[in-house]
Design a protein around this motif. Structure first.
Motif, PDB file in Angstrom:
ATOM      1  N   PRO A  12       0.827  -1.213   0.000  1.00 48.47           N
ATOM      2  CA  PRO A  12       0.000   0.000   0.000  1.00 48.47           C
ATOM      3  C   PRO A  12       0.859   1.260   0.000  1.00 48.47           C
ATOM      4  N   ILE A  13       0.397   2.286  -0.696  1.00 50.34           N
ATOM      5  CA  ILE A  13       1.056   3.588  -0.631  1.00 50.34           C
ATOM      6  C   ILE A  13       0.742   4.146   0.750  1.00 50.34           C
ATOM      7  N   PRO A  14       1.759   4.419   1.549  1.00 49.15           N
ATOM      8  CA  PRO A  14       1.508   4.820   2.937  1.00 49.15           C
ATOM      9  C   PRO A  14       0.677   6.088   3.084  1.00 49.15           C
ATOM     10  N   ALA A  15      -0.174   6.079   4.103  1.00 43.87           N
ATOM     11  CA  ALA A  15      -0.939   7.266   4.483  1.00 43.87           C
ATOM     12  C   ALA A  15       0.014   8.243   5.181  1.00 43.87           C
ATOM     13  N   SER A  16      -0.507   9.387   5.567  1.00 40.10           N
ATOM     14  CA  SER A  16       0.345  10.407   6.175  1.00 40.10           C
ATOM     15  C   SER A  16       0.738  10.090   7.621  1.00 40.10           C
ATOM     16  N   ARG A  57       3.474  12.781   9.137  1.00 37.70           N
ATOM     17  CA  ARG A  57       3.681  14.037   8.414  1.00 37.70           C
ATOM     18  C   ARG A  57       2.317  14.636   8.082  1.00 37.70           C
ATOM     19  N   ALA A  58       2.331  15.882   7.649  1.00 38.90           N
ATOM     20  CA  ALA A  58       1.094  16.532   7.223  1.00 38.90           C
ATOM     21  C   ALA A  58       0.567  15.836   5.973  1.00 38.90           C
ATOM     22  N   GLU A  59      -0.747  15.870   5.789  1.00 36.11           N
ATOM     23  CA  GLU A  59      -1.343  15.301   4.587  1.00 36.11           C
ATOM     24  C   GLU A  59      -0.968  16.171   3.391  1.00 36.11           C
ATOM     25  N   LEU A  60      -0.508  15.532   2.318  1.00 34.39           N
ATOM     26  CA  LEU A  60      -0.044  16.264   1.137  1.00 34.39           C
ATOM     27  C   LEU A  60      -0.853  15.876  -0.101  1.00 34.39           C
ATOM     28  N   LYS A  61      -2.125  15.598   0.098  1.00 35.73           N
ATOM     29  CA  LYS A  61      -2.999  15.158  -0.982  1.00 35.73           C
ATOM     30  C   LYS A  61      -3.048  16.187  -2.110  1.00 35.73           C
ATOM     31  N   GLY A  62      -2.712  15.744  -3.327  1.00 31.96           N
ATOM     32  CA  GLY A  62      -2.780  16.607  -4.498  1.00 31.96           C
ATOM     33  C   GLY A  62      -1.645  17.596  -4.643  1.00 31.96           C
ATOM     34  N   VAL A  63      -0.710  17.617  -3.688  1.00 32.61           N
ATOM     35  CA  VAL A  63       0.413  18.559  -3.724  1.00 32.61           C
ATOM     36  C   VAL A  63       1.506  17.988  -4.622  1.00 32.61           C
ATOM     37  N   ARG A  64       2.054  18.837  -5.472  1.00 30.28           N
ATOM     38  CA  ARG A  64       3.131  18.423  -6.383  1.00 30.28           C
ATOM     39  C   ARG A  64       4.437  19.093  -5.965  1.00 30.28           C
ATOM     40  N   ASN A  65       5.533  18.600  -6.515  1.00 29.81           N
ATOM     41  CA  ASN A  65       6.862  19.191  -6.315  1.00 29.81           C
ATOM     42  C   ASN A  65       7.281  19.273  -4.849  1.00 29.81           C
ATOM     43  N   VAL A  66       6.977  18.223  -4.092  1.00 27.71           N
ATOM     44  CA  VAL A  66       7.403  18.144  -2.700  1.00 27.71           C
ATOM     45  C   VAL A  66       7.778  16.688  -2.419  1.00 27.71           C
ATOM     46  N   ASP A  67       8.759  16.489  -1.563  1.00 27.51           N
ATOM     47  CA  ASP A  67       9.181  15.141  -1.193  1.00 27.51           C
ATOM     48  C   ASP A  67       8.123  14.523  -0.282  1.00 27.51           C
TER      49      ASP A  67
END
Length: 141
Positions: free
Chosen positions: A35-39, A74-84
């Motif tokens: 699974p792709i890990p959740a935040s 970590r903070a949820e980064l749903k839909g965010v691009r150009n971030v690790d």
């Protein structure tokens, strides 16, 4: 699926979809579901622990729930691009080295997390990586 509800139905839908993908069914013996890990650790466990178990049983593909672990929330980064999006993850290559990895998640948003994890898995020895998602969010025009 986000809150751990309808896990059996979701596993059934995923297994039906996956049964129609030749590259998955042809290489089940050398595949692993990850699974792709959740935040957060809690969200990840709630969403995927039982789901991966059920999906593995239904498909006959090895359960790789523990192949990627969350070292820190970590903070949820749903839909965010150009971030690790994978800085907080620890990978266990012994579970996926030389395997076909099937990355699973309920929703594909920007695809950034999937791409970053795919690249890392390949760098660490995965033979190939396929993504299977229940839905794709629609981009605003």
């Amino acid at each position: 699926m986000k809150e751990g509800h309808v896990v059996s139905l979701t596993a059934k839908l995923f297994s039906l979809a996956m049964s129609r993908i030749y590259t998955i069914t042809d290489k089940k013996g050398n595949s692993i579901l990850i699974p792709i890990p959740a935040s957060t650790r809690d969200r990840h466990m709630q969403r995927f622990s039982y789901f991966c178990h059920l999906l593995s049983e239904r498909t006959g593909i090895r359960n790789g729930y523990n192949a990627i672990q969350i070292e820190s929330d970590r903070a949820e980064l749903k839909g965010v691009r150009n971030v690790d999006k994978i800085f907080n993850l620890k990978f266990n290559p012994s579970l996926f080295s030389d395997k076909q990895v099937i990355l699973i998640d309920d929703v594909l948003n920007s695809g950034t997390g999937f791409i970053q994890i795919k690249r890392k898995l390949i760098d660490l020895g995965a033979k190939s990586v396929i993504g299977v998602f229940l839905v794709k969010t629609k981009e605003e025009e």
